[in-house]
Design a protein around this motif. Structure first.
Motif, PDB file in Angstrom:
ATOM      1  N   HIS A 159       0.847  -1.199   0.000  1.00 29.89           N
ATOM      2  CA  HIS A 159       0.000   0.000   0.000  1.00 29.89           C
ATOM      3  C   HIS A 159       0.883   1.250   0.000  1.00 29.89           C
ATOM      4  O   HIS A 159       1.594   1.509   0.974  1.00 29.89           O
ATOM      5  CB  HIS A 159      -0.912   0.002   1.221  1.00 29.89           C
ATOM      6  CG  HIS A 159      -1.786   1.206   1.322  1.00 29.89           C
ATOM      7  ND1 HIS A 159      -2.764   1.501   0.403  1.00 29.89           N
ATOM      8  CD2 HIS A 159      -1.830   2.222   2.234  1.00 29.89           C
ATOM      9  CE1 HIS A 159      -3.365   2.629   0.739  1.00 29.89           C
ATOM     10  NE2 HIS A 159      -2.812   3.077   1.849  1.00 29.89           N
ATOM     11  N   ILE A 161       2.038   4.977   0.517  1.00 30.95           N
ATOM     12  CA  ILE A 161       1.662   6.147   1.313  1.00 30.95           C
ATOM     13  C   ILE A 161       2.252   7.373   0.624  1.00 30.95           C
ATOM     14  O   ILE A 161       3.438   7.674   0.763  1.00 30.95           O
ATOM     15  CB  ILE A 161       2.193   6.035   2.756  1.00 30.95           C
ATOM     16  CG1 ILE A 161       1.776   4.697   3.377  1.00 30.95           C
ATOM     17  CG2 ILE A 161       1.704   7.203   3.593  1.00 30.95           C
ATOM     18  CD1 ILE A 161       0.281   4.514   3.513  1.00 30.95           C
ATOM     19  N   ASP A 163       1.621  11.543  -0.541  1.00 28.76           N
ATOM     20  CA  ASP A 163       0.923  12.827  -0.502  1.00 28.76           C
ATOM     21  C   ASP A 163       1.325  13.623  -1.731  1.00 28.76           C
ATOM     22  O   ASP A 163       2.520  13.786  -2.014  1.00 28.76           O
ATOM     23  CB  ASP A 163       1.290  13.606   0.766  1.00 28.76           C
ATOM     24  CG  ASP A 163       0.545  13.092   1.989  1.00 28.76           C
ATOM     25  OD1 ASP A 163      -0.524  12.476   1.801  1.00 28.76           O
ATOM     26  OD2 ASP A 163       1.026  13.297   3.106  1.00 28.76           O
ATOM     27  N   PRO A 199       2.621  -1.236   4.226  1.00 29.83           N
ATOM     28  CA  PRO A 199       2.707   0.133   3.726  1.00 29.83           C
ATOM     29  C   PRO A 199       4.143   0.492   3.327  1.00 29.83           C
ATOM     30  O   PRO A 199       5.105  -0.124   3.794  1.00 29.83           O
ATOM     31  CB  PRO A 199       2.253   0.977   4.926  1.00 29.83           C
ATOM     32  CG  PRO A 199       2.662   0.152   6.121  1.00 29.83           C
ATOM     33  CD  PRO A 199       2.514  -1.288   5.704  1.00 29.83           C
ATOM     34  N   THR A 200       4.248   1.483   2.459  1.00 30.63           N
ATOM     35  CA  THR A 200       5.559   2.041   2.149  1.00 30.63           C
ATOM     36  C   THR A 200       5.871   3.150   3.146  1.00 30.63           C
ATOM     37  O   THR A 200       5.000   3.585   3.907  1.00 30.63           O
ATOM     38  CB  THR A 200       5.584   2.638   0.729  1.00 30.63           C
ATOM     39  OG1 THR A 200       4.669   3.755   0.679  1.00 30.63           O
ATOM     40  CG2 THR A 200       5.178   1.609  -0.315  1.00 30.63           C
ATOM     41  N   GLU A 201       7.108   3.590   3.137  1.00 26.08           N
ATOM     42  CA  GLU A 201       7.439   4.799   3.880  1.00 26.08           C
ATOM     43  C   GLU A 201       6.716   5.981   3.238  1.00 26.08           C
ATOM     44  O   GLU A 201       6.326   5.934   2.070  1.00 26.08           O
ATOM     45  CB  GLU A 201       8.950   5.038   3.877  1.00 26.08           C
ATOM     46  CG  GLU A 201       9.758   3.968   4.602  1.00 26.08           C
ATOM     47  CD  GLU A 201       9.543   3.991   6.095  1.00 26.08           C
ATOM     48  OE1 GLU A 201       8.972   4.968   6.607  1.00 26.08           O
ATOM     49  OE2 GLU A 201       9.935   3.016   6.768  1.00 26.08           O
ATOM     50  N   HIS A 202       6.521   7.048   3.981  1.00 26.35           N
ATOM     51  CA  HIS A 202       5.784   8.216   3.475  1.00 26.35           C
ATOM     52  C   HIS A 202       6.578   8.951   2.392  1.00 26.35           C
ATOM     53  O   HIS A 202       7.767   9.204   2.542  1.00 26.35           O
ATOM     54  CB  HIS A 202       5.494   9.169   4.632  1.00 26.35           C
ATOM     55  CG  HIS A 202       4.710  10.375   4.223  1.00 26.35           C
ATOM     56  ND1 HIS A 202       5.216  11.647   4.288  1.00 26.35           N
ATOM     57  CD2 HIS A 202       3.462  10.497   3.719  1.00 26.35           C
ATOM     58  CE1 HIS A 202       4.311  12.507   3.868  1.00 26.35           C
ATOM     59  NE2 HIS A 202       3.240  11.830   3.515  1.00 26.35           N
ATOM     60  N   TRP A 203       5.896   9.252   1.272  1.00 24.30           N
ATOM     61  CA  TRP A 203       6.501  10.011   0.170  1.00 24.30           C
ATOM     62  C   TRP A 203       5.677  11.273  -0.057  1.00 24.30           C
ATOM     63  O   TRP A 203       4.543  11.222  -0.476  1.00 24.30           O
ATOM     64  CB  TRP A 203       6.550   9.166  -1.103  1.00 24.30           C
ATOM     65  CG  TRP A 203       7.193   9.854  -2.286  1.00 24.30           C
ATOM     66  CD1 TRP A 203       8.044  10.923  -2.252  1.00 24.30           C
ATOM     67  CD2 TRP A 203       7.041   9.501  -3.670  1.00 24.30           C
ATOM     68  NE1 TRP A 203       8.438  11.267  -3.524  1.00 24.30           N
ATOM     69  CE2 TRP A 203       7.844  10.408  -4.418  1.00 24.30           C
ATOM     70  CE3 TRP A 203       6.327   8.519  -4.340  1.00 24.30           C
ATOM     71  CZ2 TRP A 203       7.928  10.358  -5.807  1.00 24.30           C
ATOM     72  CZ3 TRP A 203       6.409   8.460  -5.728  1.00 24.30           C
ATOM     73  CH2 TRP A 203       7.206   9.373  -6.459  1.00 24.30           C
ATOM     74  N   ASN A 204       6.247  12.400   0.275  1.00 24.42           N
ATOM     75  CA  ASN A 204       5.577  13.686   0.097  1.00 24.42           C
ATOM     76  C   ASN A 204       6.116  14.339  -1.169  1.00 24.42           C
ATOM     77  O   ASN A 204       7.236  14.842  -1.201  1.00 24.42           O
ATOM     78  CB  ASN A 204       5.822  14.579   1.314  1.00 24.42           C
ATOM     79  CG  ASN A 204       4.977  15.839   1.285  1.00 24.42           C
ATOM     80  OD1 ASN A 204       4.206  16.059   0.350  1.00 24.42           O
ATOM     81  ND2 ASN A 204       5.115  16.674   2.296  1.00 24.42           N
TER      82      ASN A 204
END
Length: 329
Positions: A159, A161, A163, A199-204
């Motif tokens: 999944h 993640i 933004d 989940p993946t690490e957050h990518w903004n």
């Protein structure tokens, strides 16, 4: 020259004047304190010292699912010299516990392997890790609970993640693509069986107006081993346009003995769609319904959307409710 004479010479050189009798008294007090301290260190004392614990050699094919104490308290007896030396020289050396050495005592309960280690039973093993001049009296806590789960593997989806903000007049061409879209995870059954995805690490990203890809690390879940460490996340963009359609309204739950007339009998639909998908949208992709069970509640029946293409955005329709007439067949 004696220490006393040296001290007098130093005081005279620096023009410090102290009565000889007072100085002699002070020297006696210092010497007496040193002798008292040395005598005290020769005596035996009981003390409690906290030691870190290092757990080694866990059973293969099993995962620890209980929380183990990071330290234990040892009540010991030793001379003051030994206690002082031990606190200074080895205060951070851990007590080592060979976990696999006790794994043959594991009992299975609800797919969990359990064993309670009574530390008094391995008192000699712990004592052997201390200096020979220190006597071990007691151990706290008195027991350590080990709980293990069998190792299992399962394939789960990834999944992303992410933004992001799309620049005006742009839309995602497809859903966010992840390659590979699923991975194999291994870990304790009680954790693996409950995971719906990784989940993946957050990518903004910020604002984007063109296709973008990046290798993103997978989130690390305690106790879980991932078959790979990162995945390729891709967002494909395209310009969109506003489209319109007129779609007939369907009726559900209508008794066979009745007919119903709607005013109007269709809804006007507007939506945003990517240019590449514009010609793929048809009336059959939409489902606007009214439910017979709502008859009699008012002079109007509310319209519900039960189906629409997943790739369109900002769906709107009018009217939101219709008038109706019921007739016997």
């Amino acid at each position: 020259m004696s220490m006393k004479n040296n001290l007098f010479a130093y005081l005279q050189k620096h023009h410090i004047h102290i009565d000889r009798h007072i100085l002699s008294y002070m020297m006696c007090v210092v010497i007496a304190a040193i002798l008292w301290f040395l005598n005290a260190l020769n005596k035996e004392y009981t003390s409690e010292i906290t030691y870190p614990v290092k757990y080694t050699d866990f059973p293969k094919g099993k995962y620890l699912v209980s929380t183990l104490p990071k330290s234990i308290s040892l009540e010991i007896k030793a001379t003051g010299f030994s206690l002082l030396r031990y606190r200074i020289s080895t205060s951070f050396l851990p007590i080592t516990l060979d976990v696999n050495g006790y794994s043959n005592h594991l009992l299975e309960k609800n797919n969990i392997l359990e064993y309670t280690l009574q530390l008094k039973n391995i008192k000699d093993k712990i004592s052997n890790q201390l200096n020979s001049d220190i006597k071990l009296l007691d151990i706290k806590p008195q027991e350590i609970d080990f709980k293990f789960s069998y190792a299992v593997s399962r394939k789960v989806p990834v999944h992303p993640i992410v933004d992001y903000k799309l620049k005006k007049q742009y839309i995602l061409k497809n859903k966010i693509n992840v390659t590979p879209d699923s991975i194999l995870i291994t870990g304790p059954a009680i954790i693996v069986d409950t995971l719906k995805y990784i989940p993946t690490e957050h990518w903004n990203i910020g604002e984007i107006k063109k296709d973008i890809s990046k290798d993103i690390q997978l989130a690390q879940i305690p106790g879980i081993t991932n078959s790979i460490q990162d995945v390729r996340v891709t967002l494909q963009l395209e310009r969109f346009t506003e489209a319109q359609k007129s779609v007939p309204i369907k009726v559900i739950g209508l008794p066979d003995s009745l007919t119903i007339r709607l005013f109007p009998a269709s809804v006007d639909v507007t939506y945003d769609v990517g240019l590449s998908m514009y010609d793929r949208v048809s009336d059959k992709d939409f489902n606007f319904i009214i439910n017979y069970k709502d008859v009699g509640k008012s002079n109007f029946l509310p319209i519900q959307v039960t189906q629409s293409p997943s790739f369109i955005k900002n769906l709107a329709f009018s009217p939101q409710k219709v008038e109706y007439i019921l007739e016997q067949k």
